[in-house]
Design an enzyme around this catalytic site. Structure first.
Site: not given
Length: 579
Positions: A44, A113, A149
């Protein structure tokens, strides 16, 4: 159909160092290409480093990050490359925490994300906008999901949506900070998600230190049953390469028994595999044996590895060369010096023994023995002449007032002044040796022993310091930290016969109350209900609340618990609540 080969590049990057981060990615990409993988993943925000914080508010920074992604994309060949970067939003919109999907010289797609953590050390809702799409990627019939994540930490979408669409493998790019026990929590979560949704998961985590945070790596691949296929090293750069048998059915690009793809799910075509129908040539066409690295098991071993990595990266990424610290003959400075020698090299650490009229021969002997055992520079600079001169200068003002903490703290502040003078003269960064127990209750001298550029033990309770000392000796196979230092009763030696126990509750009692009050956020009544004396609980909690102003002025230090001062625990200085 040959197995699907994936490479996870667990790298250490620096926030804002875009061109060097690109160089590091290029090197890892070249190393991975030797294995001819189908897909290569990076962590990330690998382009920018994590967390970029308010750099994300600068349009020029986001434009430069995109420039780096474009440069990388132009160099990508047959393998699909997935790399994290901050994507600039349209005018008036926040950036996105994004993953660029690269292949054959171009950016094929960008995943953004969807779940933005906003707790603990995370402030992603401040900086990022939420992604608005959940694509799956078709690589020659293999349907892949990409997420970032936090997207995988909570049950449900996007992982559930990707699995329902027929994805057989999810690639998760992560920058998951370390705290003690985090690796086990993370591993259990990933295995549960894979088993819940019947999808293999390749989890690529960042490694390295960034200010107070340490990222421990330990990237992971699990199969659709939740079994571990491969695990990367802890606290070190690593590359995890594995061949995955994803059990495609012959005509749909889906695992047998998987739900049919939803029409609403966007499918991004990536084209044929680099060697469709043919095994990679590396290793004479044989499969790569998955590697499962052993993680550090004990609490003390995890802490020691995290502190060494965090300190070493703080120096390397900020351009510091050498460190100095006051060595007192006590446990805190001994552990700090040992970690510094491990992280930086013994030749780059300077131990200064700064005795006053109250310093004992045991302190001198312990400090000298420590430095000799570690092989670090040892110097002795008595502060008695400076102390006496200041007392003389202040005599007319103090008059007949009795000696108290004023004179005690003067000694600590003189030591701080000497250390900072050496720092300025020789470009040494001063390491502050204070621990969390002392900082919690204000048992530290502002502009004295709190002086420094970095506080290695800032998030360690005193009980942890002793455990790490034992681990240092165990790891070395000898008593690097003298046994006498470990056994010695803690003392600041600022007045005759002084002991920490004269001021503080016994450390086992103090640490238990601090753990409840700070890390678990329990109130005073709840802590008393655990069996602690009410008077002691009241004293400790009052001391913690009164000392917030001191902690705001303390140097940064490495987070190793779930509730570190600073990024984690943000309490007001002016605070009259006593619940």
């Amino acid at each position: 159909m040959p197995p699907f080969r994936i490479a996870l590049c667990q790298i250490d990057v620096a926030v804002g160092d875009l061109d060097r981060n690109l160089a590091r990615i290029r090197t890892a990409l070249s190393d991975a290409e030797r294995y001819e993988p189908d897909l290569i993943a990076f962590p990330e925000l690998a382009i920018s480093g994590y967390p970029p914080e308010d750099l994300l508010l600068r349009p020029a920074f986001l434009d430069d990050a995109r420039r780096v992604v474009d440069a990388l994309a132009a160099e990508v060949g047959e393998a699909v490359v997935v790399v994290g970067f901050p994507e600039r939003g349209e005018i008036g919109r926040r950036a996105a925490n994004a993953a660029a999907v690269l292949r054959k010289g171009r950016i094929v797609d960008v995943y953004r994300k969807r779940r933005l953590p906003n707790y603990g050390v995370f402030d992603e809702a401040r900086y990022f906008r939420r992604g608005d799409r959940i694509p799956v990627y078709d690589l020659d019939g293999f349907l892949l999901g990409i997420n970032i994540c936090e997207d995988i930490w909570t049950r449900g979408e996007p992982l559930s949506t990707q699995a329902e669409a027929g994805a057989v493998l999810a690639i998760n790019l992560s920058a998951s900070p370390f705290h003690v026990g985090k690796a086990g929590e993370r591993e259990g979560m990933i295995r549960a998600r894979a088993e819940d949704h019947g999808i293999a998961v390749a989890y690529c985590n960042l490694v390295g230190g960034q200010d107070e945070l340490v990222f421990d790596g330990q990237s992971l691949i699990v199969d659709a049953e939740g079994s571990i296929v491969a695990r990367a090293a802890a606290f070190a750069e690593d590359m995890l390469v594995a061949d995955l048998d994803l059990h495609l059915d012959p005509d749909g690009g889906r695992t047998a028994g998987a739900a049919p793809p939803r029409a609403a799910i966007e499918r991004v075509e990536l084209g044929p595999r680099r060697r469709s129908g043919e095994a990679p040539s590396h290793g004479a066409g044989t499969s790569i044996e998955p590697r499962i690295a052993d993680p550090p098991v004990s609490r003390a071993a995890q802490i020691l590895d995290a502190l060494a990595l965090g300190l070493g990266d703080y120096f390397r990424k900020n351009g510091f060369a050498e460190a100095c610290l006051g060595v007192s003959g006590g446990i805190d400075s001994a552990v700090t010096a040992a970690i510094a020698a491990r992280a930086l090299g013994a030749d780059r650490v300077h131990g200064l023994y700064l005795p006053s009229r109250h310093s004992s021969e045991a302190s001198r002997s312990g400090a000298r023995s420590l430095c000799e055992n570690l092989g670090i520079d040892y110097r002795e600079i008595p502060i008695e002449p400076l102390f006496a001169a200041i007392l003389t200068a202040l005599g007319p003002v103090f008059g007949d007032l009795p000696h108290d903490r004023t004179e005690e703290n003067l000694q600590a502040r003189i030591r701080g002044t000497v250390l900072m003078a050496l720092s300025n003269k020789f470009d040494w960064l001063v390491l502050a040796p204070g621990n969390k127990s002392e900082l919690s209750v204000g048992y530290a001298t502002l502009y004295g022993d709190m002086v420094g550029g970095f506080a290695v033990l800032k998030d360690l309770l005193k009980s942890d310091v002793y455990q790490v000392a034992e681990e240092i000796n165990r790891h070395a196979g000898r008593s690097v930290i003298p046994a006498e230092t470990i056994a010695r009763e803690p003392t600041a030696e600022l007045r005759p016969g002084q002991r920490d126990a004269d001021t503080l509750p016994p450390y086992p009692v103090l640490d238990a109350i601090l753990e409840a009050y700070i890390e678990r956020d329990l109130g005073r009544r709840e802590i008393v209900a655990l069996g602690h004396p009410e008077e002691t609980v009241r004293w400790v909690c009052d001391a913690v609340d009164r000392s917030e102003y001191k902690r705001r002025q303390a140097p940064p230090g490495i987070k190793i618990t779930t509730r570190a001062f600073g990024r984690d625990r943000r309490m007001p200085i002016t605070n009259r609540y006593r619940g």
